[in-house]
Write an enzyme that holds these catalytic residues in place. Structure first.
Site, PDB file in Angstrom:
ATOM      1  N   HIS A 185       3.647   3.664  -8.470  1.00 10.47           N
ATOM      2  CA  HIS A 185       3.501   2.107  -9.008  1.00 10.47           C
ATOM      3  C   HIS A 185       4.399   1.432  -9.958  1.00 10.47           C
ATOM      4  O   HIS A 185       5.575   0.779  -9.229  1.00 10.47           O
ATOM      5  CB  HIS A 185       1.935   1.958  -9.790  1.00 10.47           C
ATOM      6  CG  HIS A 185       0.166   2.168  -9.367  1.00 10.47           C
ATOM      7  ND1 HIS A 185       0.065   1.399  -7.785  1.00 10.47           N
ATOM      8  CD2 HIS A 185      -0.304   3.033  -9.107  1.00 10.47           C
ATOM      9  CE1 HIS A 185      -1.002   1.938  -7.706  1.00 10.47           C
ATOM     10  NE2 HIS A 185      -1.309   2.733  -8.747  1.00 10.47           N
ATOM     11  N   ASP A 220       0.737  -1.679   0.418  1.00 12.71           N
ATOM     12  CA  ASP A 220       0.174  -0.390   0.428  1.00 12.71           C
ATOM     13  C   ASP A 220       1.111   1.233  -0.227  1.00 12.71           C
ATOM     14  O   ASP A 220       1.906   1.368   0.931  1.00 12.71           O
ATOM     15  CB  ASP A 220      -0.891  -0.416   1.449  1.00 12.71           C
ATOM     16  CG  ASP A 220      -1.891   0.805   1.466  1.00 12.71           C
ATOM     17  OD1 ASP A 220      -2.190   1.788  -0.034  1.00 12.71           O
ATOM     18  OD2 ASP A 220      -2.722   1.417   2.291  1.00 12.71           O
ATOM     19  N   GLY A 223      -0.270   5.249  -4.628  1.00 21.83           N
ATOM     20  CA  GLY A 223      -0.379   6.735  -5.357  1.00 21.83           C
ATOM     21  C   GLY A 223       0.121   7.567  -4.166  1.00 21.83           C
ATOM     22  O   GLY A 223       0.571   8.934  -4.756  1.00 21.83           O
ATOM     23  N   ARG A 224       0.151   7.612  -2.868  1.00 19.55           N
ATOM     24  CA  ARG A 224       1.046   8.230  -2.116  1.00 19.55           C
ATOM     25  C   ARG A 224       2.315   9.385  -1.779  1.00 19.55           C
ATOM     26  O   ARG A 224       2.317  10.141  -1.855  1.00 19.55           O
ATOM     27  CB  ARG A 224       0.460   8.019  -0.065  1.00 19.55           C
ATOM     28  CG  ARG A 224      -1.226   8.275   0.045  1.00 19.55           C
ATOM     29  CD  ARG A 224      -1.654   7.730   1.113  1.00 19.55           C
ATOM     30  NE  ARG A 224      -1.480   6.415   1.125  1.00 19.55           N
ATOM     31  CZ  ARG A 224      -1.957   5.901   1.762  1.00 19.55           C
ATOM     32  NH1 ARG A 224      -1.619   5.909   3.318  1.00 19.55           N
ATOM     33  NH2 ARG A 224      -2.480   4.579   1.707  1.00 19.55           N
ATOM     34  N   SER A 266      -6.560  -5.561  -6.394  1.00 21.23           N
ATOM     35  CA  SER A 266      -7.998  -6.240  -6.382  1.00 21.23           C
ATOM     36  C   SER A 266      -9.226  -6.079  -6.673  1.00 21.23           C
ATOM     37  O   SER A 266      -9.543  -5.544  -7.850  1.00 21.23           O
ATOM     38  CB  SER A 266      -8.272  -5.180  -4.369  1.00 21.23           C
ATOM     39  OG  SER A 266      -8.635  -4.184  -4.546  1.00 21.23           O
ATOM     40  N   ARG A 283     -11.227   2.139  -9.330  1.00 28.80           N
ATOM     41  CA  ARG A 283     -10.215   3.391 -10.019  1.00 28.80           C
ATOM     42  C   ARG A 283     -10.709   3.931 -11.093  1.00 28.80           C
ATOM     43  O   ARG A 283     -11.434   3.338 -12.093  1.00 28.80           O
ATOM     44  CB  ARG A 283      -9.066   2.906  -9.614  1.00 28.80           C
ATOM     45  CG  ARG A 283      -8.244   2.158  -8.384  1.00 28.80           C
ATOM     46  CD  ARG A 283      -7.207   1.963  -7.718  1.00 28.80           C
ATOM     47  NE  ARG A 283      -6.511   2.185  -6.207  1.00 28.80           N
ATOM     48  CZ  ARG A 283      -5.544   1.914  -6.259  1.00 28.80           C
ATOM     49  NH1 ARG A 283      -4.474   1.622  -6.818  1.00 28.80           N
ATOM     50  NH2 ARG A 283      -5.689   0.768  -5.349  1.00 28.80           N
ATOM     51  N   GLU A 337       0.943 -13.518  12.656  1.00 31.77           N
ATOM     52  CA  GLU A 337       0.432 -12.217  13.353  1.00 31.77           C
ATOM     53  C   GLU A 337       0.835 -11.118  11.973  1.00 31.77           C
ATOM     54  O   GLU A 337       1.732 -11.328  10.841  1.00 31.77           O
ATOM     55  CB  GLU A 337       1.827 -12.228  13.539  1.00 31.77           C
ATOM     56  CG  GLU A 337       2.006 -13.895  14.853  1.00 31.77           C
ATOM     57  CD  GLU A 337       1.589 -12.745  16.204  1.00 31.77           C
ATOM     58  OE1 GLU A 337       1.296 -11.907  16.085  1.00 31.77           O
ATOM     59  OE2 GLU A 337       0.417 -14.035  16.495  1.00 31.77           O
ATOM     60  N   ARG A 377      -5.439  -2.309   8.287  1.00 30.26           N
ATOM     61  CA  ARG A 377      -6.467  -3.165   7.709  1.00 30.26           C
ATOM     62  C   ARG A 377      -6.324  -4.213   6.797  1.00 30.26           C
ATOM     63  O   ARG A 377      -5.060  -3.992   6.437  1.00 30.26           O
ATOM     64  CB  ARG A 377      -8.231  -1.970   7.486  1.00 30.26           C
ATOM     65  CG  ARG A 377      -7.804  -1.265   6.132  1.00 30.26           C
ATOM     66  CD  ARG A 377      -8.384  -0.662   5.701  1.00 30.26           C
ATOM     67  NE  ARG A 377      -8.250   0.356   4.642  1.00 30.26           N
ATOM     68  CZ  ARG A 377      -8.102   1.579   4.545  1.00 30.26           C
ATOM     69  NH1 ARG A 377      -7.398   2.111   5.684  1.00 30.26           N
ATOM     70  NH2 ARG A 377      -7.150   2.466   3.935  1.00 30.26           N
ATOM     71  N   LEU A 429      12.004 -19.794  -3.418  1.00 35.87           N
ATOM     72  CA  LEU A 429      10.480 -19.329  -3.444  1.00 35.87           C
ATOM     73  C   LEU A 429       9.849 -19.021  -4.414  1.00 35.87           C
ATOM     74  O   LEU A 429      10.329 -19.347  -5.391  1.00 35.87           O
ATOM     75  CB  LEU A 429      11.375 -17.832  -3.171  1.00 35.87           C
ATOM     76  CG  LEU A 429      10.022 -16.912  -2.724  1.00 35.87           C
ATOM     77  CD1 LEU A 429       9.913 -16.916  -1.368  1.00 35.87           C
ATOM     78  CD2 LEU A 429      10.858 -15.557  -3.288  1.00 35.87           C
TER      79      LEU A 429
END
Length: 248
Positions: A43, A26, A29-30, A71, A77, A213, A200, A137
């Site tokens: 991005h 997250d 954009g900010r 998502s 958007r 966790e 969240r 991985l």
């Protein structure tokens, strides 16, 4: 949070390392907005952070890395941003495929592929096939993914098997539903990291993260790097996972 003066990001052989780390990436954009740049620039910069984390995971003993890339809600958007993100996915798969193979990463995509463009679906399948034999991985990329939709789809698959007489309704256990999810066959996440300071999980791995966790960090995703991952792992290592049991 500032970096401690004696901080050492060198991986250590510790017994409390997570096998599976999931990340909600997250803040792209900010990151761009704060620099007066278009959101897509954030991005694109975020793709560099993906590369840094993928490279670091095996050194820290992480076997599975799951990244929330797009998502089911992200379709809301702007058309420009969604189109740009889809082009970024195409670019990532073209440019990173050889490097992912070189680093021994097996790529697996989860989410609703039918909602994606045919060429993107073809590239996803090709990348999965190309990296299928790698074992250093497992990189799981969630694209057009929603946790509730995943659970509902798994329930429908099991219901169809019951209706066809393949399995008995009494066989619909938690384990059966776990296996029917997109992540079937993978260990559940031990650690869920979300960047940007938000706290969240945004419909991500709802079933799988029942006992994960959580670590919420202030770093915006483009600024998340090997040192930031090490700090999150240190927080995880200091916790006692009890899975419902009483602390000793």
């Amino acid at each position: 949070m500032g970096r401690p003066e004696n901080f050492d990001e060198t991986p250590r052989a510790e017994p409390r390392r997570p096998r599976h780390v999931a990340i909600i990436m997250d803040g792209n954009g900010r990151w761009a907005t704060r620099r007066g740049l278009p959101r897509l620039a954030g991005h694109r910069k975020g793709a560099d952070a993906v590369r840094a984390v993928v490279e670091s995971c095996p050194d820290f003993g992480i076997e599975v890395l799951t990244l929330f890339a797009f998502s089911t809600e992200n379709w809301k958007r702007s058309t420009e941003e969604v189109s740009g993100l889809m082009n970024l996915f195409r670019r990532y798969m073209r440019r990173e495929s050889a490097e992912l193979s070189r680093r021994g990463a097996k790529v697996r995509f989860i989410g609703d592929r039918e909602g994606l463009a045919p060429d993107i679906r073809e590239m996803m399948a090709g990348l999965e096939a190309q990296t299928a034999g790698n074992d250093r991985l497992t990189l799981v990329i969630a694209i057009n993914y929603g946790g509730r939709a995943e659970i509902a789809a798994a329930a429908r698959r099991l219901a169809r098997r019951v209706a066809a007489g393949e399995i008995d309704a009494e066989a619909l256990t938690e384990s059966a539903l776990t296996d029917a999810l997109d992540t079937g066959g993978l260990p559940p996440p031990d650690l869920l990291i979300r960047t940007s300071g938000e706290q969240r999980i945004s419909n991500f791995l709802l079933w799988q993260c029942a006992y994960a966790e959580f670590v919420f960090v202030d770093d915006l995703w483009p600024d998340f790097d090997r040192a930031a991952l090490a700090r999150a792992l240190a927080q995880y290592g200091a916790r006692e996972r009890r899975f419902g049991a009483v602390a000793t």
